[in-house]
Design an enzyme around this catalytic site. Structure first.
Site, PDB file in Angstrom:
ATOM      1  N   HIS A 175       0.837  -1.210   0.000  1.00 49.00           N
ATOM      2  CA  HIS A 175       0.000   0.000   0.000  1.00 49.00           C
ATOM      3  C   HIS A 175       0.871   1.258   0.000  1.00 49.00           C
ATOM      4  CE1 HIS A 175      -3.634   2.299   1.629  1.00 49.00           C
ATOM      5  NE2 HIS A 175      -2.628   3.139   1.829  1.00 49.00           N
ATOM      6  N   GLU A 176       1.871   1.289   0.899  1.00 47.79           N
ATOM      7  CA  GLU A 176       2.725   2.477   1.014  1.00 47.79           C
ATOM      8  C   GLU A 176       3.706   2.595  -0.153  1.00 47.79           C
ATOM      9  OE1 GLU A 176       2.095   4.770   3.058  1.00 47.79           O
ATOM     10  OE2 GLU A 176       0.557   3.596   4.088  1.00 47.79           O
ATOM     11  N   HIS A 206       2.065   4.383  -2.937  1.00 50.99           N
ATOM     12  CA  HIS A 206       2.132   5.839  -2.755  1.00 50.99           C
ATOM     13  C   HIS A 206       3.492   6.373  -3.222  1.00 50.99           C
ATOM     14  CE1 HIS A 206      -1.624   6.437  -0.738  1.00 50.99           C
ATOM     15  NE2 HIS A 206      -1.323   5.673   0.295  1.00 50.99           N
TER      16      HIS A 206
END
Length: 380
Positions: free
Chosen positions: A67-68, A71
């Protein structure tokens, strides 16, 4: 959020873990191995439950990391530098060195995280369904099903329109697009974050008084973390607003005192020119900056060896030191600065050291700016 320890680098991005991860990791492992798995599939060996709980928790944190990383990758593609990724109590955070250049870039950077979690949730759900059709081991099906549910929940929770969640950044992108004012948009997103946090605290406390369950206090604790994180984000946005348009050269200490790299540690510690002035000094070799040395790192060298050990051997090399140019925006430097002498920032122009910046320098500059009328700031 600062990392308690560093795991390494992935795609050039430093990945760290905050101590609070150990708490949530233990809760997940214990909850699965002593709760959900024995309840849904009783009669197995206790070692199997513990192993399944441990594996599931590890895969979950790998999902958080994905998820990170999403980003970080999208941020880089939109011209935003990424300092590091830190996994913590509420999931994770990618620390961006600079701001997005437009509401569209902000939207892409913020939106990709929940999309990745939603995609992972769908893949885990498909995997659980296929395993069930193939009559796979019940414990394994339960593990994959739990991962599907938690990733979907993570996507939904992160999409809530409140800072510091991804949804808060989506809200900021929308407000920025509508108003044209990034600082005002940030204030709106952080206000929404505090409102959501207080709402969760109130709901958690009310539920605890009625049921006495630990889960209710957990909800209140999440709310408290949201309030603290949103407040900190709002404060940093205000500081960035104060420092907007101010270059690093206006805050740095020019022509700092330097230490030749081949100076012995004994010579460095006993020289009066270093002893009473500062706690960190740039290190140079033939006039070129090569690192940063602190008094604390030098004092760790045993006295019996300090005449044979050079400053070069105890310094933080330039590759691990924050380095900026004199015309770089001071506001962009804020996310990279940390307390401690070892985190001083070296200011280099065409390979030549021209200054050094500490948190106290930034604080002094902000104080001056807030006390000075906007029309007089050009004289800083």
């Amino acid at each position: 959020m600062r990392a308690t320890f560093v795991l390494g680098r992935i795609a050039g991005v430093r990945v760290g873990v905050h101590w609070s991860v150990l708490l949530i990791f233990g809760i997940i492992v214990f909850g699965l191995s002593q709760g959900r798995l024995p309840e849904t599939h009783p009669g197995r060996a206790w070692a199997l439950y513990w192993a399944a709980g441990l594996c599931t928790a590890l895969v979950f944190f790998a999902s958080l990391l994905a998820h990170e990383l999403a980003h970080a990758v999208v941020a880089r593609r939109n011209g935003v530098e990424v300092d590091d990724i830190v996994l913590w109590f509420l999931g994770g955070s990618a620390r961006l060195r600079t701001e997005a250049s437009s509401p569209g870039a902000e939207l892409r950077i913020a939106g990709v995280g929940p999309l990745v979690s939603l995609l992972l949730g769908g893949l885990f759900a498909l995997g659980a369904w296929l395993l069930d059709l193939a009559s796979g081991p019940g414990v394994v099906v339960e593990m994959v099903a739990w991962l599907a549910g938690i990733n979907v929940l993570l996507a939904v929770f992160n999409a809530l329109p409140a800072a510091p969640l991804d949804g808060g950044r989506l809200l900021r992108a929308f407000l920025w697009w509508r108003t044209g004012d990034r600082l005002r948009a940030t204030a709106g997103a952080t206000a929404a974050g505090r409102v959501l946090g207080w709402l969760l605290v109130a709901l958690g406390l009310i539920a605890f008084m009625r049921t006495g369950t630990f889960g209710a206090l957990w909800l209140a604790l999440i709310g408290w973390f949201l309030i603290a994180a949103a407040t900190a984000e709002g404060r940093q946005a205000q500081l960035r607003g104060v420092l907007a348009g101010v270059p690093v050269r206006d805050a740095m200490t020019p022509e700092p005192l330097t230490v030749p790299a081949d100076t012995t540690v004994a010579g460095f510690l006993t020289s009066a020119r270093y002893r009473y002035r500062h706690s960190a000094f740039p290190v140079i070799d033939d006039g070129v900056p090569v690192g940063l040395v602190t008094l604390d790192s030098a004092r760790k060298v045993p006295q019996a060896e300090d005449r044979a050990v050079t400053v070069r051997e105890v310094m933080t090399p330039l590759s691990q030191t924050n380095v900026v140019g004199p015309d770089s925006p001071l506001a962009d430097l804020l996310p990279r600065m940390e307390p401690g002498a070892e985190h001083r920032v070296l200011v280099v122009d065409d390979g030549r050291l021209v200054g050094i910046v500490s948190l106290s320098d930034v604080s002094r500059t902000m104080t001056w700016l807030m006390r000075t009328a906007p029309g007089r700031r050009d004289g800083l």
